[in-house]
Structures are given as C-alpha cells and as structure tokens.
Design an enzyme around this catalytic site. Structure first.
Site, PDB file in Angstrom:
ATOM      1  N   LYS A   1       0.897  -1.167   0.000  1.00 15.02           N
ATOM      2  CA  LYS A   1       0.000   0.000   0.000  1.00 15.02           C
ATOM      3  C   LYS A   1       0.930   1.211   0.000  1.00 15.02           C
ATOM      4  O   LYS A   1       1.349   1.693   1.053  1.00 15.02           O
ATOM      5  CB  LYS A   1      -0.913  -0.063   1.236  1.00 15.02           C
ATOM      6  CG  LYS A   1      -2.168   0.759   1.117  1.00 15.02           C
ATOM      7  CD  LYS A   1      -3.133   0.377   2.215  1.00 15.02           C
ATOM      8  CE  LYS A   1      -4.118   1.490   2.519  1.00 15.02           C
ATOM      9  NZ  LYS A   1      -4.966   1.918   1.426  1.00 15.02           N
TER      10      LYS A   1
HETATM   11  N1  PMP Z   1      -7.823  -1.731  -2.538  1.00 15.83           N
HETATM   12  C1  PMP Z   1      -7.263  -0.510  -2.491  1.00 15.83           C
HETATM   13  C2  PMP Z   1      -6.532  -0.004  -3.678  1.00 15.83           C
HETATM   14  C3  PMP Z   1      -7.394   0.274  -1.329  1.00 15.83           C
HETATM   15  O1  PMP Z   1      -6.847   1.498  -1.289  1.00 15.83           O
HETATM   16  C4  PMP Z   1      -8.117  -0.226  -0.226  1.00 15.83           C
HETATM   17  C5  PMP Z   1      -8.258   0.606   1.007  1.00 15.83           C
HETATM   18  N2  PMP Z   1      -7.179   0.425   1.880  1.00 15.83           N
HETATM   19  C6  PMP Z   1      -8.673  -1.511  -0.330  1.00 15.83           C
HETATM   20  C7  PMP Z   1      -8.513  -2.232  -1.494  1.00 15.83           C
HETATM   21  C8  PMP Z   1      -9.399  -2.111   0.826  1.00 15.83           C
HETATM   22  O2  PMP Z   1      -8.468  -2.502   1.797  1.00 15.83           O
HETATM   23  P1  PMP Z   1      -8.833  -2.523   3.340  1.00 15.83           P
HETATM   24  O3  PMP Z   1     -10.028  -3.377   3.472  1.00 15.83           O
HETATM   25  O4  PMP Z   1      -7.620  -3.100   3.985  1.00 15.83           O
HETATM   26  O5  PMP Z   1      -9.107  -1.118   3.737  1.00 15.83           O
END
Ligand code: PMP
Length: 304
Positions: A157
């Site tokens: 991320k």
């Molecule tokens: N995909 C992307 C590109 C994101 O930015 C997010 C948000 N963090 C998610 C999926 C969902 O991830 P999470 O459930 O860990 O927030």
C-alpha cells in the site's frame, strides 16, 4: 471533507499540534511517491472506542515498507502505542486513522538512500470513502488498468501507485458514476480504486486474488472469514468483468467504505442491491467492528 485543525498529530514519536505537522517542499515522497500508508478505523463500542485489526494494519504497513525498501524507524508495537496515545489525546469515540511513512527532506533525485524516513499518524472523523448519498453505488470499468506485477508491487500500500486509483476515480466520477472498477493487465477483474470487489452467484462468494493486482484488503479478509463462519462457500479466484455482469449480487469493501452494494456495473443493473448475502455479511461485519458479536472481539484493540 474538512480537517480538524484543532487536533493533534503523532509525528516521528511526538504529539504535535495539527498546524505544526509540516514538511519541506523538497520532501522526497512529494516528488517521487516514496511512501507507504494505512487506513484504519476506530469504532465506538459499548466499552468505549476500539481500533479494528490494528496489528494487521501495522503488519501490512511493515510489509509495504519492506517491499519499497523503506526502513521504518518504529516497530509495530511502538506504532500501536502511538496510535492509542493519539486517539486518547484527540478524544475520539470513533475515527479514521492514517498511518504513513515517507522519505523526507534529505536529497533530491531518484536515489532513495540518503533521505530520512518520517513516520506520521493522523486521525479525523472522516467516515465515508465514496462521495454518494445512496446506499448502493454505480460502478464503471475504467479505461485505466492496474499496473502489472513487474511495474510496482501492488501488494504494497504505497503512495506513488495511488495515482492509478486517483485517475480511475476521477474518470468514473466525471462520467457520473460513483466508483471505478480496474482490470489487471491480463484482463481479469482487479479491484475498485480503494475497495476490493466481491461477486455472489448461486450462493457462492467470489473475490479476486492478490495476483490480479488487488490489495490484500483487511476488510476483504474479514468478510471471507465471516462468510466461512456463516457456512458460505467462498472462492478467491480470477473473475472476468462478465462474471460481475452475470452475478446475483456484487459488493465492494474497504476500511473507509465498509460493505457497499453495487447497483450497476457499466450500466448493467444487478438483480439486487443489496442482495441477501450482502445484507447478512454487512450486518455481521457491523456487529464485529462494534464489538456486538463476542466471537470477533479479538479483532478489537480497546483505546482506554
Ligand atoms: N484496494 C485498495 C486499492 C485500497 O486502497 C483499499 C483501502 N485500503 C482496499 C482495497 C481495501 O483494503 P482494506 O479493506 O484493507 O481497507
């Protein structure tokens, strides 16, 4: 979204007033996107505020940093302590948390080795990821695609690659949709700009794997666990966009968004939004994050 300028930010180990949490214009991360981030939520529970899956978010931050070769100056334990200090100081009952680490002011140019790492935790009351008043969303397949596995590590991320999501979201909202669906270089469904995607057909719940360029979403993982616990058959496998067109229900998930039903994809209406499994999972998810379902209390870290 307006930001709470009266509150406090945790910056490099100290709690500082919001207005003082600033960086130089020659910050490496501003120019080259050299940073990693997390979005985490604090929920109000009957016993006070609690952070949902804090350790899992901090471990993902650590993995993201390792992939980008950013040396985090703080351990997950230290960041967890900083997080709880910050939420207490700001007096939140519930909030959104942004953990991030980036290369700061040190030297310019692509060589990342001589820029120091800054680590920050911010909190605010923003709780909606999608700019819509409706319960369900209209999604459009983007003309932008997720980068391939040898362009950037999609499992990290990381700040720089978010440009891909920002462009996709802008294109979708300019065209009157709520969210963009991104396909990977192989043409399989990857994810939305900031949410993972799920399809239900014949009672089977399916979602794309990380190898499709999707983030390993913590909400995605939570929902897969909840679905298995409900006795639902789940499959993490590649999906075509036509699998979504032909689904009984489609929904998207993310920390900020929660569980959001998709009403239409590329103007093809889904039979139900929310569909019955979406409703069951959303209810159980809400029970898990609010501490109402004892079975999942282990995912909550109390703030007080
Ligand atoms: N995909 C992307 C590109 C994101 O930015 C997010 C948000 N963090 C998610 C999926 C969902 O991830 P999470 O459930 O860990 O927030």
């Amino acid at each position: 979204m307006s930001l709470p300028e009266a509150s406090t930010i945790w910056m490099d180990g100290a709690l500082v007033p919001w207005q003082q949490a600033q960086v130089h214009v020659l910050t490496h991360g501003l120019h080259y996107g050299t940073g990693v981030l997390e979005g985490t939520r604090v929920f109000a529970t009957a016993d006070g505020p609690a952070v949902f899956r804090l350790t899992d978010h901090l471990l993902r931050l650590e993995r993201s940093a390792r992939m980008l070769r950013i040396d985090l100056p703080y351990s997950a334990d230290e960041l967890a302590k900083g997080t709880l200090d910050l939420v207490r100081t700001n007096g939140h009952r519930s909030c959104y948390l942004r953990h991030f680490a980036f290369l700061g002011y040190g030297s310019m140019g692509l060589d990342m080795r001589s820029s120091p790492v800054s680590t920050v935790i911010a909190s605010w009351d923003w709780l909606s990821a999608l700019d819509t008043e409706d319960e369900s969303v209209r999604v459009k397949t983007s003309s932008w695609q997720r980068t391939g596995p040898n362009s950037v590590p999609n499992a990290a991320k990381a700040t720089g690659p978010y440009l891909n999501s920002v462009l996709a979201r802008r294109e979708a909202t300019d065209a009157g949709y709520d969210e963009a669906l991104l396909l990977g270089p192989d043409g399989f469904v990857s994810e939305c700009s900031a949410e993972n995607v799920f399809a239900v057909r014949g009672g089977v719940l399916r979602t794309p794997p990380a190898s499709a360029g999707a983030l390993e979403g913590i909400t995605q993982d939570t929902l897969l666990t909840l679905a298995r616990d409900l006795g639902v058959e789940v499959r993490v496998e590649n999906l075509l966009r036509s699998d979504l067109y032909a689904a009984d229900e489609v929904f998207i998930s993310g920390t900020a968004a929660g569980v959001v039903p998709v009403r239409s994809l590329d103007d093809r209406e889904l039979p139900a939004a929310p569909g019955p499994l979406t409703v069951r999972l959303r209810e159980l998810y809400r029970a898990a994050v609010s501490g109402a379902e004892p079975r999942y209390r282990g995912w909550l870290t109390p703030v007080d």
